[in-house]
Design an enzyme around this catalytic site. Structure first.
Site, short mmCIF file in Angstrom:
data_model
loop_
_atom_site.label_atom_id
_atom_site.label_comp_id
_atom_site.label_asym_id
_atom_site.label_seq_id
_atom_site.Cartn_x
_atom_site.Cartn_y
_atom_site.Cartn_z
NE ARG A 130 -2.33 -1.23 3.55
CZ ARG A 130 -1.78 -0.45 4.46
NH1 ARG A 130 -1.87 0.87 4.36
NH2 ARG A 130 -1.17 -0.97 5.50
CE1 TYR A 186 1.79 -7.19 -3.93
CE2 TYR A 186 0.92 -6.19 -1.96
CZ TYR A 186 1.60 -7.22 -2.57
OH TYR A 186 2.09 -8.25 -1.82
CE LYS A 205 -6.77 -3.55 5.44
NZ LYS A 205 -5.66 -4.15 5.87
CG HIS A 213 -6.74 -2.92 10.36
ND1 HIS A 213 -5.43 -2.50 10.43
CD2 HIS A 213 -6.75 -3.95 9.48
CE1 HIS A 213 -4.68 -3.24 9.63
NE2 HIS A 213 -5.47 -4.13 9.05
CB SER A 239 -0.46 -3.52 8.13
OG SER A 239 -1.64 -2.81 7.84
CB CYS A 276 1.14 -6.18 14.16
SG CYS A 276 2.31 -4.89 13.72
CG ASP A 332 -7.19 -7.14 7.28
OD1 ASP A 332 -6.18 -7.01 7.99
OD2 ASP A 332 -7.46 -6.37 6.35
NE ARG A 377 0.17 -8.50 2.69
CZ ARG A 377 -0.33 -8.10 3.86
NH1 ARG A 377 -1.40 -8.66 4.36
NH2 ARG A 377 0.25 -7.14 4.54
P1 GTP Z 1 -2.07 -7.62 7.71
O1 GTP Z 1 -2.61 -8.66 6.81
O2 GTP Z 1 -1.02 -6.79 7.09
O3 GTP Z 1 -3.14 -6.76 8.32
O4 GTP Z 1 -1.24 -8.38 8.87
P2 GTP Z 1 -1.69 -9.22 10.15
O5 GTP Z 1 -1.95 -8.30 11.30
O6 GTP Z 1 -2.76 -10.18 9.81
O7 GTP Z 1 -0.35 -10.01 10.53
P3 GTP Z 1 -0.01 -11.57 10.37
O8 GTP Z 1 -0.82 -12.44 11.28
O9 GTP Z 1 -0.01 -11.92 8.94
O10 GTP Z 1 1.49 -11.58 10.93
C1 GTP Z 1 2.51 -10.81 10.36
C2 GTP Z 1 3.86 -11.37 10.72
O11 GTP Z 1 3.98 -11.43 12.15
C3 GTP Z 1 4.08 -12.78 10.20
O12 GTP Z 1 5.39 -12.89 9.73
C4 GTP Z 1 3.89 -13.64 11.42
O13 GTP Z 1 4.63 -14.83 11.34
C5 GTP Z 1 4.34 -12.74 12.57
N1 GTP Z 1 3.61 -13.06 13.82
C6 GTP Z 1 2.28 -13.23 13.96
N2 GTP Z 1 1.94 -13.57 15.22
C7 GTP Z 1 3.09 -13.62 15.92
C8 GTP Z 1 3.41 -13.92 17.29
O14 GTP Z 1 2.55 -14.23 18.12
N3 GTP Z 1 4.72 -13.84 17.63
C9 GTP Z 1 5.71 -13.52 16.73
N4 GTP Z 1 6.96 -13.48 17.17
N5 GTP Z 1 5.44 -13.24 15.43
C10 GTP Z 1 4.17 -13.29 15.03
C1 SPV Z 2 -2.80 -4.46 5.54
O1 SPV Z 2 -1.82 -3.83 5.09
O2 SPV Z 2 -3.30 -4.19 6.65
C2 SPV Z 2 -3.36 -5.57 4.76
C3 SPV Z 2 -2.86 -5.81 3.41
O3 SPV Z 2 -4.25 -6.25 5.25
S1 SPV Z 2 -3.54 -4.77 2.22
O4 SPV Z 2 -4.71 -5.45 1.65
O5 SPV Z 2 -2.54 -4.57 1.16
O6 SPV Z 2 -3.96 -3.52 2.80
MN MN Z 3 -4.71 -5.62 7.41
#
Ligand code: GTP
Ligand code: SPV
Ligand code: MN
Length: 644
Positions: A108, A256, A265, A285, A307, A309, A332, A427
């Site tokens: 983004r 993207y 979003k 979110h 994002s 996290c 999400d 992704r």
């Molecule tokens: P968006 O799709 O961008 O909104 O991200 P999200 O908040 O869904 O994050 P996601 O669960 O995809 O995790 C992002 C990264 O953080 C990945 O590389 C995970 O492996 C890592 N991660 C997720 N949960 C944990 C955790 O509990 N501990 C650690 N150390 N890393 C984590």
């Molecule tokens: C984020 O960035 O929080 C996402 C991926 O979930 S995107 O759809 O690119 O915004």
């Molecule tokens: Mn997100």
């Protein structure tokens, strides 16, 4: 209707090789002829037809394709993209595909994302003089009009304009909302089909109703110079704009993720939050997850993390505590409202996952792994010579005997190259229904009842594993003062700690000060059952720079404590920032020794500094728009720290 799969591969009128379904029906719109290659313009209801025709006249595509959402259509588009070299099949699986983007279109672009309102203050809080506002970007109607006139006319020349009717939420339900996305990217069509419910059924349910108008163009009319990776885009001219008053989104120049899949979003959060304020609900979110304890008691929790996290991971975690069951509603976005009984309820408006690939493995998130074994579109991951996908954190070691082709097309990638095999924001786009632990109520328009709200972020220092706010208002303050390390999900470089209130900083559809008022207003209604509000941090590091908490499936131990608190368990210690669990209150059975003291420690000097940071942020960013209640909460936090 022309037969799908019957692709005319000869060059089109522009001497380029975008194949079309032949022959297509020629339709005159204004002074121009368009070939409608799929669907029938004259069958569209007047409002939809008018929108399509208006934008067709502006963007001048070669063809118009009205999407029906069928599998045949999807197969045709996948085949089309394969022929164009935009995607390749990942042979190891059933119907899995890989797109590699132009390396300058990988995330983004927050700096080019705008909300357009006549008054700037309706979009962003007015910052202190001389300070740049960081809570969104405003653009005036005049400037937006000018930007449009330099971009959209003729932008789809030579391409096909796809008309995607889509529903956020189950088709036809009273809580759902419809969008019509016009796009010149077949990749967007196929991803929208995974992420939302699309097609003829949506048009039928919409009837003469209103819809969010969504215009998307990659911004590269044909003929163009050879695109990098056959991924057309126009980074120099990218602009993602929202006009809430018109129910309208216009996105130009990027193919993207959140830039182009406009239901996510742009609609579900930015336009959604604007509508939520107006209509009395929340667009957040947040993930939505159900947890059932060994006694069979089930609770649902929502959590907002910035994002990349950990939302997807928490939403589908495999609990390590025996006898617990976790079920996923969404990973999400949550649309939430208080019902007539005063119960907070939530739906997931989406239909799929657009999840971060790196770090995802059978060890960390096996349910995500199962979800992406088929019918999934991957973007910017690496590819193994056996037709499998690959990314950092998928395996402990690089598989022996297989070659890895990186996202940058390095055919013989090795870790020694010092560059990642997959882009950090690569992704997977997978249908939610393929996730083995989808909640039985995940598509229920009544939503699921929410027992707790969690905020969280990546905080290597100072922020405990979990704390509970003292009240709804204090919880709103906790959301407002969230900070987190920057990630690859947007264009930021490095690991700076950024303010990211409510994990919504890039997604507010209106002034953040008013957004806070909206949240606070629900605290004033005693008829509502206010869920407790928490803050978690899975990412605290020790002196060696290692994560102290094991995270992932072990996070169920924290969810378990939250559920017990919702039932009134009194196992808390009061600290200046909120309640933390008593040292032995979190169930650690089966874990190697963990320094819970360090994990839950609330260092006074760190927090005094944090107060200063938050104070500066509020003072610089919202000198006039910060609700007094939030300032009062900050003052109280400071007093509690000074008393200690
Ligand atoms: P968006 O799709 O961008 O909104 O991200 P999200 O908040 O869904 O994050 P996601 O669960 O995809 O995790 C992002 C990264 O953080 C990945 O590389 C995970 O492996 C890592 N991660 C997720 N949960 C944990 C955790 O509990 N501990 C650690 N150390 N890393 C984590
Ligand atoms: C984020 O960035 O929080 C996402 C991926 O979930 S995107 O759809 O690119 O915004
Ligand atoms: Mn997100």
């Amino acid at each position: 209707m022309p037969g799908l799969g019957n692709i005319d591969t000869k060059n089109n009128a522009y001497g380029t090789s975008e194949p079309v379904i032949s022959p297509g029906k020629l339709v005159r719109v204004g002074s121009r002829l368009f070939s409608v290659i799929h669907g029938d313009l004259s069958n569209l209801r007047p409002k939809v037809k008018e929108y399509v025709e208006q934008k067709a006249r502006l963007c001048k595509p070669e063809n118009i394709h009205i999407c029906d959402g069928s599998e045949a259509e999807n197969n045709y588009l996948l085949d089309l993209m394969k022929r164009q070299g935009m995607i390749t099949p990942l042979r190891k699986y059933e119907n899995n595909w890989l797109a590699r983007t132009d390396p300058s279109d990988v995330a983004r672009v927050e700096s080019r994302t705008y909300i357009c309102t006549p008054n700037k203050n309706d979009t962003i809080p007015t910052p202190k003089e001389g300070v740049k506002g960081k809570l969104g970007n405003w653009i005036s109607p005049e400037d937006l009009e000018k930007a449009f006139s330099e971009r959209y006319p003729g932008c789809m020349q030579g391409r096909t304009m796809y008309v995607i009717p889509y529903s956020m939420g189950p088709i036809g339900s009273p809580v759902s909302k419809v969008g019509i996305e016009l796009t010149d990217s077949p990749y967007v069509v196929c991803c929208m089909r995974i992420m939302t419910r699309i097609g003829s059924a949506v048009l039928k349910a919409l009837g003469d109703g209103d819809f969010v108008k969504c215009l998307h163009s990659v911004g590269q009319p044909l003929p163009m110079e050879t695109p990098i990776n056959n991924w057309p885009c126009n980074p120099a001219k990218t602009i993602i704009s929202h006009i809430p008053e018109n129910n309208e989104i216009c996105s130009f120049g990027s193919g993207y993720g959140g830039n182009s899949l406009l239901g996510k979003k742009c609609f579900a959060l930015r336009i959604g939050s604007f509508l939520g304020k107006r209509e009395g609900w929340f667009a957040e979110h947040m993930l939505i997850v159900g947890i059932t304890n060994p006694q069979g008691v089930k609770k649902y929790i929502v959590a907002a993390f910035p994002s990349a996290c950990g939302k997807t991971n928490l939403a589908m975690l495999t609990p390590t505590l025996p006898g617990y069951k976790v079920e996923c509603v969404g990973d999400d976005i949550a649309w939430m409202w208080f019902d007539k009984e005063g119960q907070l309820r939530a739906i997931n408006p989406e239909y799929g996952f657009f999840g971060v690939a790196p770090g995802t493995s059978h060890k960390t998130n096996s349910n995500a792994m199962y979800s992406m074994q088929k019918n999934t579109i991957f973007t910017n991951v690496a590819e193994m010579s056996d037709g499998g996908f690959y990314w950092e954190g998928l395996e402990n070691e690089v598989p022996k005997g297989l070659r890895i082709k990186s996202w940058l097309n390095d055919e013989n990638w090795t870790p020694e190259s010092g560059k990642p095999a997959a882009h950090p924001n690569s992704r997977f786009c997978a249908p939610a229904k393929q996730c083995p632990i989808m909640d039985p109520y995940w598509e229920d328009p009544k939503g699921v009842p929410i027992s707790a709200i969690i905020f969280g972020g990546r905080r290597p220092e100072g922020v405990p594993l979990i704390y509970e706010s003292f009240s709804w208002t204090h919880g709103v303050f906790v959301g407002a003062s969230m900070r987190s390390e920057a990630t690859a999900a947007a264009e930021y470089k490095g690991k700076v700690i950024m303010h990211d209130p409510f994990a919504m900083r890039p997604f507010f559809g209106y002034n953040f000060g008013q957004y806070l008022q909206h949240w606070l207003s629900f605290g004033k209604n005693p008829a509502l059952k206010h869920p407790k509000i928490y803050h978690v941090n899975w990412f605290r590091k020790n002196a060696e720079g290692k994560f102290i908490w094991p995270g992932f499936g072990e996070n169920c131990r924290v969810l378990d404590w939250i559920c017990r608190r919702a039932d009134g368990e009194p196992s808390v210690v009061e600290t200046p920032i909120g309640y933390i669990p008593k040292e032995d209150a979190i169930d650690l059975q089966g874990l190697p020794p963990i320094d819970m003291k360090e994990l839950l420690y609330v260092p006074k000097d760190f927090w005094k500094n944090e107060v200063k940071e938050i104070h500066n942020y509020f003072e610089e960013q919202l000198p006039n728009d910060l609700p007094a209640e939030i300032q009062a909460e900050l003052n109280k936090l400071e007093e509690r720290l000074n008393l200690q």
